[in-house]
Design a protein around this motif. Structure first.
Motif, PDB file in Angstrom:
ATOM      1  N   VAL A 210       0.839  -1.202   0.000  1.00 19.20           N
ATOM      2  CA  VAL A 210       0.000   0.000   0.000  1.00 19.20           C
ATOM      3  C   VAL A 210       0.873   1.250   0.000  1.00 19.20           C
ATOM      4  O   VAL A 210       0.595   2.228  -0.709  1.00 19.20           O
ATOM      5  CB  VAL A 210      -0.960  -0.006   1.210  1.00 19.20           C
ATOM      6  N   ALA A 216      -2.732   5.626  -2.196  1.00 18.48           N
ATOM      7  CA  ALA A 216      -3.414   4.549  -1.478  1.00 18.48           C
ATOM      8  C   ALA A 216      -3.068   4.602   0.004  1.00 18.48           C
ATOM      9  O   ALA A 216      -1.924   4.918   0.368  1.00 18.48           O
ATOM     10  CB  ALA A 216      -3.026   3.187  -2.050  1.00 18.48           C
ATOM     11  N   ARG A 218      -4.205   2.590   3.956  1.00 20.50           N
ATOM     12  CA  ARG A 218      -5.003   1.632   4.715  1.00 20.50           C
ATOM     13  C   ARG A 218      -5.774   2.373   5.804  1.00 20.50           C
ATOM     14  O   ARG A 218      -5.197   3.106   6.600  1.00 20.50           O
ATOM     15  CB  ARG A 218      -4.082   0.573   5.335  1.00 20.50           C
ATOM     16  N   GLU A 233      -9.415  -2.177   4.615  1.00 25.22           N
ATOM     17  CA  GLU A 233     -10.057  -1.385   3.566  1.00 25.22           C
ATOM     18  C   GLU A 233      -9.021  -0.359   3.107  1.00 25.22           C
ATOM     19  O   GLU A 233      -8.465   0.379   3.926  1.00 25.22           O
ATOM     20  CB  GLU A 233     -11.303  -0.672   4.098  1.00 25.22           C
ATOM     21  N   ILE A 234      -8.787  -0.323   1.815  1.00 21.61           N
ATOM     22  CA  ILE A 234      -7.785   0.573   1.256  1.00 21.61           C
ATOM     23  C   ILE A 234      -8.486   1.708   0.511  1.00 21.61           C
ATOM     24  O   ILE A 234      -9.276   1.462  -0.412  1.00 21.61           O
ATOM     25  CB  ILE A 234      -6.838  -0.168   0.291  1.00 21.61           C
ATOM     26  N   VAL A 236      -8.365   4.891  -1.992  1.00 23.47           N
ATOM     27  CA  VAL A 236      -7.577   5.340  -3.145  1.00 23.47           C
ATOM     28  C   VAL A 236      -7.986   6.774  -3.454  1.00 23.47           C
ATOM     29  O   VAL A 236      -9.173   7.068  -3.604  1.00 23.47           O
ATOM     30  CB  VAL A 236      -7.814   4.434  -4.370  1.00 23.47           C
ATOM     31  N   THR A 242     -13.847   2.082  -1.375  1.00 20.35           N
ATOM     32  CA  THR A 242     -12.584   1.512  -0.904  1.00 20.35           C
ATOM     33  C   THR A 242     -12.386   0.132  -1.525  1.00 20.35           C
ATOM     34  O   THR A 242     -13.314  -0.466  -2.085  1.00 20.35           O
ATOM     35  CB  THR A 242     -12.581   1.387   0.623  1.00 20.35           C
ATOM     36  N   VAL A 243     -11.175  -0.382  -1.390  1.00 20.43           N
ATOM     37  CA  VAL A 243     -10.848  -1.721  -1.903  1.00 20.43           C
ATOM     38  C   VAL A 243     -10.607  -2.634  -0.705  1.00 20.43           C
ATOM     39  O   VAL A 243      -9.682  -2.391   0.078  1.00 20.43           O
ATOM     40  CB  VAL A 243      -9.601  -1.687  -2.802  1.00 20.43           C
ATOM     41  N   ILE A 245      -9.320  -5.891   1.350  1.00 22.96           N
ATOM     42  CA  ILE A 245      -8.326  -6.963   1.278  1.00 22.96           C
ATOM     43  C   ILE A 245      -8.514  -7.823   2.523  1.00 22.96           C
ATOM     44  O   ILE A 245      -8.620  -7.296   3.642  1.00 22.96           O
ATOM     45  CB  ILE A 245      -6.892  -6.414   1.207  1.00 22.96           C
ATOM     46  N   GLN A 259      -5.017 -10.292  -4.629  1.00 24.45           N
ATOM     47  CA  GLN A 259      -5.777  -9.156  -4.108  1.00 24.45           C
ATOM     48  C   GLN A 259      -5.002  -7.847  -4.259  1.00 24.45           C
ATOM     49  O   GLN A 259      -5.569  -6.809  -4.597  1.00 24.45           O
ATOM     50  CB  GLN A 259      -6.123  -9.389  -2.650  1.00 24.45           C
ATOM     51  N   THR A 262      -5.144  -6.616  -7.772  1.00 22.01           N
ATOM     52  CA  THR A 262      -6.426  -5.958  -8.022  1.00 22.01           C
ATOM     53  C   THR A 262      -6.394  -4.518  -7.511  1.00 22.01           C
ATOM     54  O   THR A 262      -6.843  -3.587  -8.184  1.00 22.01           O
ATOM     55  CB  THR A 262      -7.570  -6.727  -7.341  1.00 22.01           C
ATOM     56  N   LEU A 263      -5.828  -4.337  -6.314  1.00 20.87           N
ATOM     57  CA  LEU A 263      -5.688  -2.993  -5.765  1.00 20.87           C
ATOM     58  C   LEU A 263      -4.813  -2.122  -6.660  1.00 20.87           C
ATOM     59  O   LEU A 263      -5.155  -0.959  -6.947  1.00 20.87           O
ATOM     60  CB  LEU A 263      -5.085  -3.068  -4.360  1.00 20.87           C
TER      61      LEU A 263
END
Length: 273
Positions: A210, A216, A218, A233-234, A236, A242-243, A245, A259, A262-263
């Motif tokens: 991250v 990005a 966390r 949850e990340i 961006v 959020t993304v 993980i 994962q 994907t981020l």
């Protein structure tokens, strides 16, 4: 022939239940919580740690305490709610499902007990990651999810029998009950020390990845929480969603890399837009 242990005895041992605690099966987590809440004559206080603060449709009438800016203020808000008006039951999650912070269950139990109430923990993601000890943590009731622990099956509520019905609310056949119990035993056999170290090592991989991605970060609900499990949850920059993980005892580096890729794709698409 070695006798097969009763699944309920196995689940009671998994959470270090007291000798007079009872174990009941329910169809799902909401129903398991209702088995306790329905036998409470006074108010129920619910600690809500979700960002949207939407209360469950299955819990009308609960007094909701929203998560505060940090954990210390959240604990103070729970205490203030009991000071303001009596209640008989405090319901809390074991972890923040979005960001992974572990709640200080003994401290929350102490608040409830100080005001003559009991505490129920929705163990959810906690049960597969950290030791739960009803006896030493002061937890009155805990709800376990078979869907999370075993990948199938009912929920179970374990705790003080004087406010639980005598019979299960769900019919659970013998193979399913034993499968639930055997999955709990398999987790315990792995050892929570190993599980914690495994999650921590993968958490370091996530944090490094991250930090290397522009824009990005966390998310954390509480900056003063001391323990986190493998839920993240990340955020961006420039993107509303959020993304998520997720990693745990069954997650290897290949799955985590998938994962994180994907981020990375999300970050690069956002930068290109």
């Amino acid at each position: 022939m070695v006798p097969v242990p009763d699944p309920k005895d196995v689940l009671a041992g998994f959470v270090r239940a007291r000798v007079d605690d009872r174990v009941l099966f329910a169809d799902d987590v909401d129903e398991a919580i209702a088995l306790v809440a329905a036998h409470v004559s006074g108010d129920v206080v619910l600690l809500d740690v979700r960002a949207d603060l939407e209360t469950s449709t299955t819990s009308p009438g609960y007094r909701v305490v929203a998560a505060q800016v940090d954990l210390a203020h959240t604990l103070a808000a729970v205490e203030a709610e009991f000071v303001a008006r009596d209640a008989e039951l405090l319901i809390v999650p074991g972890v923040v499902d979005a960001t992974g912070e572990v709640l200080p269950l003994p401290r929350l139990a102490a608040i409830a007990h100080r005001h003559g109430a009991r505490m129920l923990v929705d163990a959810g993601q906690l049960a597969t990651r950290r030791v739960i000890n009803l006896t030493s943590h002061g937890i009155d009731y805990v709800v376990l999810s078979g869907a999370i622990i075993a990948g199938f099956g009912p929920a179970a509520v374990i705790g003080r029998g004087d406010q639980l019905p005598l019979a299960d609310s769900a019919h659970v056949n013998t193979p399913v009950a034993h499968g639930f119990a055997q999955a709990a035993l398999a987790i315990a056999d792995l050892g929570f020390d190993w599980i914690g170290l495994h999650e921590e090592s993968l958490s370091a991989v996530v944090d490094d990845a991250v930090r290397a991605l522009p824009g990005a970060r966390r998310l954390r609900l509480w900056p003063d929480a001391r323990d986190r499990v493998g839920l993240a949850e990340i955020a961006v920059a420039g993107r509303f969603e959020t993304v998520p993980i997720r990693w745990g005892l069954g997650t290897g580096h290949a799955e985590l890399s998938r994962q994180l890729n994907t981020l990375a794709n999300v970050v690069f698409e956002q930068e290109a837009s």
